[in-house]
Design an enzyme around this catalytic site. Structure first.
Site, short mmCIF file in Angstrom:
data_model
loop_
_atom_site.label_atom_id
_atom_site.label_comp_id
_atom_site.label_asym_id
_atom_site.label_seq_id
_atom_site.Cartn_x
_atom_site.Cartn_y
_atom_site.Cartn_z
N HIS A 17 -20.26 -100.49 -35.66
CA HIS A 17 -19.27 -99.50 -35.22
C HIS A 17 -18.11 -100.19 -34.50
CE1 HIS A 17 -22.89 -96.59 -34.97
NE2 HIS A 17 -22.16 -96.16 -35.98
N LYS A 41 -29.79 -82.72 -36.45
CA LYS A 41 -30.22 -84.11 -36.48
C LYS A 41 -30.92 -84.46 -35.17
CE LYS A 41 -27.83 -88.07 -38.60
NZ LYS A 41 -26.51 -88.67 -38.79
N ARG A 90 -20.62 -99.51 -45.85
CA ARG A 90 -21.50 -100.67 -45.94
C ARG A 90 -21.99 -100.91 -47.36
NH1 ARG A 90 -25.05 -98.27 -41.25
NH2 ARG A 90 -24.13 -96.51 -42.33
N SER A 128 -27.53 -97.73 -36.93
CA SER A 128 -28.17 -97.16 -35.73
C SER A 128 -29.64 -96.88 -35.99
CB SER A 128 -27.46 -95.88 -35.32
OG SER A 128 -26.12 -96.13 -35.00
#
Ligand code: ADP
Length: 158
Positions: A17, A41, A90, A128
């Protein structure tokens, strides 16, 4: 003034990040890091804890602002007079999801562009989720997150 929003869960903030933030802050006059309040979430850190870690690890960027939001991203971006939404990429699997989101957001407001930055190669595998998983098993996360975040993750799983 060109304002961009960098939205995400940041649960917790990683070097991946931070790489996007550093580069995004150079591209725009102001970059708003926006932590998404997502009730669906399950998160490791509360929104306040996440904001706190972001605040402490982005102090060196004068044009970065930190905030939390809920509801539609595009409404939030509008309220901030943003011209862009910044996202990091990514992998191909990121692309699939991001492509769909970008097209939907474009439909909702064609004046706000989604801008993608390719991950720095050293951050390709940083996520994460990986930090949370490794942390829960007592694995070494020191190369993935700044020292302050490292300590907070360790504390969570003590
Ligand atoms: P994660 O997918 O790790 O849970 P977030 O939901 O907080 O992360 O993601 C916010 C944004 O940051 C997304 O655009 C995501 O693709 C991007 N991002 C996350 N990790 C990286 C990384 N290592 N390199 C580049 N971009 C990343």
């Amino acid at each position: 003034m060109r304002v961009a929003i960098y939205p995400g869960s940041f649960d917790p903030i990683t070097y991946g990040h931070l790489n996007i933030i550093e580069r995004g802050a150079r591209l725009f006059d102001k970059l708003v890091i926006a932590v998404a309040h997502n009730v669906k979430k399950q998160s490791l850190f509360t929104v306040e804890e996440r904001l706190d870690m972001i605040r402490e690890t982005t102090q060196d960027f004068p044009n970065v602002e930190i905030d939390a939001f809920s509801g539609l991203l595009i409404d939030y971006a509008n309220s901030k007079n943003a011209c862009a939404v910044l996202r990091g990429l990514r992998s191909l699997s990121d692309f699939d999801f991001e492509f769909q989101m970008a097209l939907m957001n474009h439909r909702l407001n064609p004046d706000i562009e989604t801008v993608f930055l390719m991950t720095g190669e050293e951050h390709l595998f940083v996520a994460s989720q990986l930090v949370r998983e490794l942390g829960s098993f007592g694995g070494d996360i020191s190369g993935l997150v700044p020292p302050l975040v490292h300590d907070r993750v360790k504390e969570k799983f003590k």
